[in-house]
Design a protein around this motif. Structure first.
Motif, PDB file in Angstrom:
ATOM      1  N   LEU A 103      21.123  -0.868  46.783  1.00 42.93           N
ATOM      2  CA  LEU A 103      21.426  -2.188  47.329  1.00 42.93           C
ATOM      3  C   LEU A 103      21.698  -3.181  46.199  1.00 42.93           C
ATOM      4  O   LEU A 103      22.665  -3.949  46.250  1.00 42.93           O
ATOM      5  N   LYS A 104      20.893  -3.133  45.182  1.00 43.13           N
ATOM      6  CA  LYS A 104      21.087  -4.037  44.042  1.00 43.13           C
ATOM      7  C   LYS A 104      22.439  -3.782  43.368  1.00 43.13           C
ATOM      8  O   LYS A 104      23.171  -4.723  43.046  1.00 43.13           O
ATOM      9  N   LEU A 105      22.769  -2.503  43.164  1.00 47.28           N
ATOM     10  CA  LEU A 105      24.051  -2.171  42.532  1.00 47.28           C
ATOM     11  C   LEU A 105      25.237  -2.667  43.359  1.00 47.28           C
ATOM     12  O   LEU A 105      26.197  -3.224  42.814  1.00 47.28           O
ATOM     13  N   TRP A 106      25.169  -2.449  44.675  1.00 49.19           N
ATOM     14  CA  TRP A 106      26.268  -2.882  45.540  1.00 49.19           C
ATOM     15  C   TRP A 106      26.379  -4.400  45.578  1.00 49.19           C
ATOM     16  O   TRP A 106      27.482  -4.956  45.597  1.00 49.19           O
ATOM     17  N   LYS A 107      25.257  -5.103  45.565  1.00 50.90           N
ATOM     18  CA  LYS A 107      25.308  -6.565  45.547  1.00 50.90           C
ATOM     19  C   LYS A 107      25.857  -7.079  44.215  1.00 50.90           C
ATOM     20  O   LYS A 107      26.627  -8.045  44.180  1.00 50.90           O
ATOM     21  N   GLN A 108      25.507  -6.429  43.112  1.00 51.73           N
ATOM     22  CA  GLN A 108      26.056  -6.818  41.808  1.00 51.73           C
ATOM     23  C   GLN A 108      27.569  -6.600  41.782  1.00 51.73           C
ATOM     24  O   GLN A 108      28.325  -7.418  41.240  1.00 51.73           O
ATOM     25  N   TYR A 109      27.996  -5.494  42.383  1.00 57.32           N
ATOM     26  CA  TYR A 109      29.432  -5.199  42.482  1.00 57.32           C
ATOM     27  C   TYR A 109      30.138  -6.291  43.294  1.00 57.32           C
ATOM     28  O   TYR A 109      31.185  -6.800  42.908  1.00 57.32           O
ATOM     29  N   ARG A 110      29.551  -6.670  44.416  1.00 56.64           N
ATOM     30  CA  ARG A 110      30.145  -7.696  45.270  1.00 56.64           C
ATOM     31  C   ARG A 110      30.232  -9.029  44.529  1.00 56.64           C
ATOM     32  O   ARG A 110      31.242  -9.738  44.620  1.00 56.64           O
ATOM     33  N   ILE A 111      29.219  -9.370  43.771  1.00 58.55           N
ATOM     34  CA  ILE A 111      29.253 -10.600  42.971  1.00 58.55           C
ATOM     35  C   ILE A 111      30.385 -10.529  41.948  1.00 58.55           C
ATOM     36  O   ILE A 111      31.143 -11.490  41.766  1.00 58.55           O
ATOM     37  N   ALA A 112      30.513  -9.379  41.290  1.00 56.73           N
ATOM     38  CA  ALA A 112      31.584  -9.219  40.291  1.00 56.73           C
ATOM     39  C   ALA A 112      32.959  -9.385  40.940  1.00 56.73           C
ATOM     40  O   ALA A 112      33.860 -10.001  40.358  1.00 56.73           O
ATOM     41  N   LEU A 113      33.137  -8.840  42.139  1.00 57.17           N
ATOM     42  CA  LEU A 113      34.413  -9.010  42.843  1.00 57.17           C
ATOM     43  C   LEU A 113      34.684 -10.480  43.153  1.00 57.17           C
ATOM     44  O   LEU A 113      35.816 -10.952  43.028  1.00 57.17           O
ATOM     45  N   ASN A 114      33.649 -11.194  43.525  1.00 51.20           N
ATOM     46  CA  ASN A 114      33.809 -12.612  43.847  1.00 51.20           C
ATOM     47  C   ASN A 114      34.039 -13.479  42.618  1.00 51.20           C
ATOM     48  O   ASN A 114      34.440 -14.636  42.748  1.00 51.20           O
ATOM     49  N   ARG A 115      33.809 -12.939  41.442  1.00 55.59           N
ATOM     50  CA  ARG A 115      34.013 -13.694  40.195  1.00 55.59           C
ATOM     51  C   ARG A 115      35.287 -13.295  39.452  1.00 55.59           C
ATOM     52  O   ARG A 115      35.496 -13.726  38.314  1.00 55.59           O
ATOM     53  N   LEU A 116      36.135 -12.512  40.081  1.00 52.24           N
ATOM     54  CA  LEU A 116      37.378 -12.089  39.421  1.00 52.24           C
ATOM     55  C   LEU A 116      38.192 -13.283  38.937  1.00 52.24           C
ATOM     56  O   LEU A 116      38.775 -13.247  37.856  1.00 52.24           O
ATOM     57  N   GLU A 117      38.258 -14.325  39.734  1.00 56.95           N
ATOM     58  CA  GLU A 117      39.071 -15.495  39.397  1.00 56.95           C
ATOM     59  C   GLU A 117      38.601 -16.191  38.124  1.00 56.95           C
ATOM     60  O   GLU A 117      39.348 -16.977  37.542  1.00 56.95           O
ATOM     61  N   GLN A 118      37.390 -15.908  37.680  1.00 59.05           N
ATOM     62  CA  GLN A 118      36.872 -16.520  36.456  1.00 59.05           C
ATOM     63  C   GLN A 118      37.348 -15.790  35.199  1.00 59.05           C
ATOM     64  O   GLN A 118      37.142 -16.276  34.089  1.00 59.05           O
ATOM     65  N   GLN A 119      37.987 -14.630  35.378  1.00 56.10           N
ATOM     66  CA  GLN A 119      38.483 -13.888  34.214  1.00 56.10           C
ATOM     67  C   GLN A 119      39.638 -14.651  33.566  1.00 56.10           C
ATOM     68  O   GLN A 119      40.463 -15.261  34.251  1.00 56.10           O
ATOM     69  N   THR A 120      39.714 -14.585  32.268  1.00 55.80           N
ATOM     70  CA  THR A 120      40.665 -15.366  31.487  1.00 55.80           C
ATOM     71  C   THR A 120      42.125 -15.176  31.908  1.00 55.80           C
ATOM     72  O   THR A 120      42.841 -16.140  32.082  1.00 55.80           O
ATOM     73  N   ALA A 121      42.578 -13.957  32.076  1.00 49.80           N
ATOM     74  CA  ALA A 121      43.990 -13.701  32.352  1.00 49.80           C
ATOM     75  C   ALA A 121      44.290 -13.472  33.839  1.00 49.80           C
ATOM     76  O   ALA A 121      45.380 -13.044  34.194  1.00 49.80           O
ATOM     77  N   TYR A 122      43.337 -13.769  34.695  1.00 52.17           N
ATOM     78  CA  TYR A 122      43.519 -13.577  36.137  1.00 52.17           C
ATOM     79  C   TYR A 122      44.666 -14.443  36.634  1.00 52.17           C
ATOM     80  O   TYR A 122      44.790 -15.584  36.214  1.00 52.17           O
ATOM     81  N   PRO A 123      45.551 -13.978  37.499  1.00 53.64           N
ATOM     82  CA  PRO A 123      45.621 -12.653  38.106  1.00 53.64           C
ATOM     83  C   PRO A 123      46.569 -11.693  37.394  1.00 53.64           C
ATOM     84  O   PRO A 123      46.824 -10.603  37.876  1.00 53.64           O
ATOM     85  N   THR A 124      47.091 -12.121  36.231  1.00 55.51           N
ATOM     86  CA  THR A 124      48.028 -11.259  35.505  1.00 55.51           C
ATOM     87  C   THR A 124      47.357  -9.967  35.051  1.00 55.51           C
ATOM     88  O   THR A 124      47.900  -8.885  35.196  1.00 55.51           O
ATOM     89  N   THR A 125      46.171 -10.100  34.494  1.00 52.82           N
ATOM     90  CA  THR A 125      45.388  -8.951  34.065  1.00 52.82           C
ATOM     91  C   THR A 125      44.012  -9.075  34.690  1.00 52.82           C
ATOM     92  O   THR A 125      43.370 -10.114  34.571  1.00 52.82           O
ATOM     93  N   ILE A 126      43.594  -8.012  35.363  1.00 52.74           N
ATOM     94  CA  ILE A 126      42.293  -8.036  36.045  1.00 52.74           C
ATOM     95  C   ILE A 126      41.450  -6.870  35.578  1.00 52.74           C
ATOM     96  O   ILE A 126      41.905  -5.730  35.579  1.00 52.74           O
ATOM     97  N   ASN A 127      40.249  -7.176  35.160  1.00 52.51           N
ATOM     98  CA  ASN A 127      39.276  -6.143  34.807  1.00 52.51           C
ATOM     99  C   ASN A 127      38.448  -5.876  36.065  1.00 52.51           C
ATOM    100  O   ASN A 127      37.459  -6.560  36.322  1.00 52.51           O
ATOM    101  N   TRP A 128      38.889  -4.904  36.871  1.00 56.93           N
ATOM    102  CA  TRP A 128      38.244  -4.620  38.148  1.00 56.93           C
ATOM    103  C   TRP A 128      36.879  -3.972  37.913  1.00 56.93           C
ATOM    104  O   TRP A 128      36.759  -3.036  37.135  1.00 56.93           O
ATOM    105  N   PRO A 129      35.846  -4.472  38.596  1.00 56.65           N
ATOM    106  CA  PRO A 129      34.542  -3.829  38.472  1.00 56.65           C
ATOM    107  C   PRO A 129      34.552  -2.440  39.113  1.00 56.65           C
ATOM    108  O   PRO A 129      35.361  -2.179  40.008  1.00 56.65           O
ATOM    109  N   ILE A 130      33.691  -1.589  38.634  1.00 56.44           N
ATOM    110  CA  ILE A 130      33.590  -0.223  39.148  1.00 56.44           C
ATOM    111  C   ILE A 130      32.564  -0.202  40.277  1.00 56.44           C
ATOM    112  O   ILE A 130      31.430  -0.670  40.101  1.00 56.44           O
ATOM    113  N   ALA A 131      32.978   0.339  41.413  1.00 55.97           N
ATOM    114  CA  ALA A 131      32.053   0.440  42.547  1.00 55.97           C
ATOM    115  C   ALA A 131      30.948   1.442  42.253  1.00 55.97           C
ATOM    116  O   ALA A 131      31.186   2.470  41.596  1.00 55.97           O
ATOM    117  N   PRO A 132      29.740   1.165  42.752  1.00 56.96           N
ATOM    118  CA  PRO A 132      28.661   2.143  42.590  1.00 56.96           C
ATOM    119  C   PRO A 132      29.018   3.457  43.298  1.00 56.96           C
ATOM    120  O   PRO A 132      29.781   3.452  44.263  1.00 56.96           O
TER     121      PRO A 132
END
Length: 133
Positions: A103-132
């Motif tokens: 549950l903790k891993l999946w919630k951390q993954y969901r948080i990472a997905l929700n923070r994609l827009e904070q990445q420097t080169a978003y949306p041109t380059t996206i460092n997609w988080p790895i699902a558990p």
């Protein structure tokens, strides 16, 4: 000049359509049908036109953003499906230590997905988080 070929084809450009490439059999069997206005391309000319084509077909910033958001939303839906039964187990005091860890891993993954827009080169380059797993 040695003719530039790929897969038995030679390539011509049309000065009236600078982003077009026309392919003809390199063996000369189709030479009678090649318009006289076409120019035989060398590798450099071929690569230059392919670069123009790539630039013309590149997605717009709005298309990149829309695509990224759609992919993110799809991954968030998968995460929600994985989180729900784990959260149910926790809420009902039926969770195993493995459930709690997952549950903790999946919630951390969901948080990472929700923070994609904070990445420097978003949306041109996206460092997609790895699902558990």
């Amino acid at each position: 000049m040695k003719t530039f070929t790929i897969g038995g084809m030679k390539f011509y450009g049309n000065p009236e359509q600078p982003s077009s490439i026309y392919a003809y059999e390199a063996d000369g069997s189709a030479d009678a049908w090649i318009p006289s206005s076409y120019i035989l391309l060398d590798e450099k000319g071929y690569d230059a036109i392919r670069a123009i084509q790539a630039a013309e077909n590149a997605p717009t910033p709005d298309q990149l953003l829309s695509s990224a958001m759609a992919e993110r939303d799809s991954l968030l839906a998968i995460a929600a499906l994985r989180i729900a039964p784990l959260q149910d187990a926790v809420d009902l005091d039926e969770a195993t230590p493995e459930d709690i860890a997952n549950l903790k891993l999946w919630k951390q993954y969901r948080i990472a997905l929700n923070r994609l827009e904070q990445q420097t080169a978003y949306p041109t380059t996206i460092n997609w988080p790895i699902a558990p797993s």
